[in-house]
Design a protein around this motif. Structure first.
Motif, mmCIF file in Angstrom:
data_model
loop_
_atom_site.group_PDB
_atom_site.id
_atom_site.type_symbol
_atom_site.label_atom_id
_atom_site.label_comp_id
_atom_site.label_asym_id
_atom_site.label_seq_id
_atom_site.Cartn_x
_atom_site.Cartn_y
_atom_site.Cartn_z
ATOM 1 N N GLN A 127 -27.486 -29.102 15.942
ATOM 2 C CA GLN A 127 -28.008 -29.763 14.752
ATOM 3 C C GLN A 127 -26.911 -29.959 13.711
ATOM 4 O OE1 GLN A 127 -31.447 -26.950 14.357
ATOM 5 N NE2 GLN A 127 -32.588 -28.799 13.821
ATOM 6 N N THR A 156 -30.256 -36.285 10.953
ATOM 7 C CA THR A 156 -30.956 -35.011 10.849
ATOM 8 C C THR A 156 -32.225 -35.056 11.686
ATOM 9 O OG1 THR A 156 -32.103 -35.782 8.866
ATOM 10 C CG2 THR A 156 -30.078 -34.514 8.546
ATOM 11 N N ILE A 162 -35.733 -31.753 18.137
ATOM 12 C CA ILE A 162 -34.821 -30.768 18.729
ATOM 13 C C ILE A 162 -35.537 -29.947 19.796
ATOM 14 C CG2 ILE A 162 -33.488 -28.681 18.254
ATOM 15 C CD1 ILE A 162 -32.042 -31.158 17.391
ATOM 16 N N THR A 207 -37.309 -30.938 13.629
ATOM 17 C CA THR A 207 -37.476 -29.746 14.463
ATOM 18 C C THR A 207 -38.191 -30.080 15.764
ATOM 19 O OG1 THR A 207 -37.599 -28.359 12.486
ATOM 20 C CG2 THR A 207 -38.448 -27.418 14.530
#
Length: 620
Positions: free
Chosen positions: A156, A166, A172, A169
């Motif tokens: 990240q 960015t 990711i 969550t």
């Protein structure tokens, strides 16, 4: 200025314009009211900015809310009906150019899970380690494997630093779920912790930023970069770069330890250090004992600093089995300081650490799945005395060294000791690697007539002797035998067995080998003075010791202990089990146990205690 003018996104209904807010408390109430639950991440950020502009009170987006919101809104316009009554919103779609321009300006937009997977795989090879855990190995530079779960935050940060993106969550999490699945389908990769044995070479990871490796062969050693894959943990600290030296670095190290370089203890320590690099064989746990003020912890840490440095020795041994396993698996040389009593379970765990173990634990939040850690370690522990509770099979796997308090005239501050050691450490490490290369040179030519326990370890010591001399193997074997004998002599049950064997020999000699005829073909009970009284002893004597049935042995031990309460093991299996458990320490103390001896024409099975010690110990 309308809400729409301040918030150009056509789907945003800025709830702060729905009614006037008199103070910040009212704004916070509205902020927590939950309208943001129906927004996307960008809508929520824009709404907070509009709230700040409208009221003059600083409204920061909440990180927990940001992490929970989607990047894209699958239900566009779902706010309109809920808020339209108080803040009408124009829901006309923007043109494609505006959308494209808007997407480019938004962090994380256009960078989904597929892009994260590609970003990671461009930099790392995916694989599984020896325990089947998914890992990532850098495609360029040092091959230091990283567990996939610990790679998330690093990736990240790199995505943000290199691309200014960015990913959320959830993005990711999805990406690393894909990466884990791909890693589990990849071939296994051998991953070493600190040292790897590859054929007739040893590769040692110094643990430095540049991942410099020491390649050790039978011809010597050199600093190099090798393709071996290593792993590091948070407990991995760097070693200094070793240097070749013409001086006697061994003597320098012995002086720092306040030991005689030709003495037995230093030979045992140096031999253990050389053998500690052979991670594929069983090596004994180094157990340092000594009174308060003897410097046992400082000396033990100096020994540790030559193979697997640490700022301090480890904590309590045996407090938690899972913690002990984690410590052992995470270090090349795990350590425990100031050990007190040891439970039977901890004693067994020491045996497994030395000989090798696979610890399996249930995988958290997974039904029917386990996580395995396989390791074999040489370890270091310290205590004032050898702890009560260590079983004989654990003591067999120890190298016990006793440190005495240094002379007050020669005592130095710990700061001065460590300054001197730090200056000498590269030279001492170089000398250690010289002897390691010598062992590789002679290891295959060593031939032993009799293989003792820890045979591979003893073979390495003999290979060291072949190059350097000094009887490192003999020093270890003598100290090991005395440790086992001391264990036997400190246990009241084994003391009784030793006394029984010794007094049986003396009684036989006193009677010139003559025994009155009895019911068992020339053998009968014999007498012995116990606590001032003459007791008739069960069993019979012979030239080298005593023999009798398990019941007779139990009765004889109770008489010698002065314990007639019957709380000792009774019966054939119990008494034989006690003997088998203590066979090795008893042998070291001079009593050879044969639990299956046969006597007489009928080959009657009895237990035989044969004295093999010297005459001095017999008379003691």
């Amino acid at each position: 200025m309308s809400a729409q003018d301040r918030c150009p996104d056509d789907r945003i209904a800025v709830y702060v314009d729905a009614r006037p807010f008199a103070d910040r408390d009212a704004l916070i109430v509205a902020h927590l009211f939950g309208w943001h639950a129906t927004m996307t991440r960008d809508e929520y950020v824009a709404a907070c900015a509009a709230a700040t502009e409208r009221t003059g009170a600083e409204v920061e987006p909440r990180p927990d809310v940001l992490d929970s919101l989607p990047d894209e809104d699958p239900l566009a316009g779902r706010l309109a009906h809920a808020i339209e009554r108080e803040c009408p919103v124009d829901t006309a779609p923007t043109n494609s150019a505006e959308k494209a321009e808007d997407t480019d300006d938004k962090p994380g937009k256009g960078f989904g899970a597929a892009e994260v997977v590609g970003f990671v795989e461009e930099r790392f090879e995916l694989a599984t380690d020896d325990d089947g855990q998914p890992i990532a190995v850098p495609r360029t530079g040092p091959r230091i494997a990283v567990g996939l779960p610990t790679l998330k935050h690093r990736m990240q940060a790199e995505i943000f630093e290199e691309l200014g993106k960015t990913p959320s969550t959830s993005t990711i999490a999805t990406a690393f779920g894909i990466l884990t699945g791909r890693a589990e389908r990849a071939p296994k990769t051998r991953v070493a912790l600190r040292v790897a044995e590859r054929g007739d070479e040893l590769h040692i990871d110094l643990g430095t930023e540049g991942a410099t490796t020491v390649r050790v062969t039978r011809d010597g050693w050199q600093l190099d970069t090798v393709p071996t894959t290593f792993r590091r943990t948070r407990a991995s600290y760097p070693l200094p770069s070793p240097i070749h030296t013409a001086g006697d670095a061994r003597a320098e190290f012995a002086e720092l330890l306040s030991l005689d370089v030709e003495g037995e203890i230093f030979r045992c320590l140096w031999g253990w250090l050389v053998a500690s690099w052979f991670a594929d064989i069983a090596r004994p746990m180094l157990w340092c004992t000594g009174l308060q003020g003897s410097g046992k912890s400082t000396r033990a840490r100096m020994v540790l600093s030559l193979v697997d440095p640490a700022p301090a020795l480890g904590g309590t041994l045996g407090k938690n089995a899972r913690d002990d396993s984690t410590v052992a698996a995470g270090r090349h040389i795990p350590t425990w300081d100031n050990v007190g009593t040891v439970s039977a379970a901890t004693s067994d765990h020491i045996c497994r650490i030395v000989t090798g173990v696979t610890d399996e634990e249930r995988l958290l939040y997974a039904q029917g799945q386990t996580y395995a850690m396989t390791y074999k370690r040489a370890a270091i522990a310290t205590s004032i005395l050898l702890p009560h509770g260590l079983q004989s099979d654990a003591v067999e796997r120890l190298l016990v060294v006793d440190f005495t308090r240094p002379d007050e005239a020669h005592r130095r501050t710990e700061l001065a000791i460590w300054q001197a050691f730090t200056a000498a450490q590269p030279r001492i490490l170089g000398a250690l690697l010289d002897d390691l290369a010598a062992v590789l040179k002679h290891r295959q030519t060593v031939s032993l007539d009799e293989l003792p326990r820890m045979a591979d370890y003893t073979t390495i010591l003999h290979a060291l002797d072949a190059e350097r001399g000094g009887d490192h193997a003999r020093a270890y074997l003598d100290r090991h035998r005395r440790t086992l004998a001391g264990t036997a002599e400190e246990d009241v049950w084994m003391q009784a067995v030793i006394r029984l064997a010794k007094t049986a020999v003396l009684q036989y000699r006193q009677n010139d080998g003559r025994q009155p005829a009895g019911k068992r073909g020339g053998h009968c009970p014999w007498s012995l003075a116990v606590d001032g009284a003459v007791e008739t002893m069960p069993g019979v004597t012979f030239a080298e010791g005593w023999r009798g049935t398990p019941t007779e042995l139990h009765a004889a031990i109770l008489l010698l202990l002065g314990d007639h309460s019957g709380n000792k093991p009774v019966g054939r299996n119990a008494i034989k089990g006690q003997l088998l458990q203590h066979t090795v320490p008893l042998a070291a103390a001079g009593v050879l146990v044969n639990p299956e001896a046969r006597v007489g024409a009928e080959s009657r099975r009895v237990i035989e205690l044969r004295w093999t010690g010297d005459e001095y110990a017999l008379a003691a």
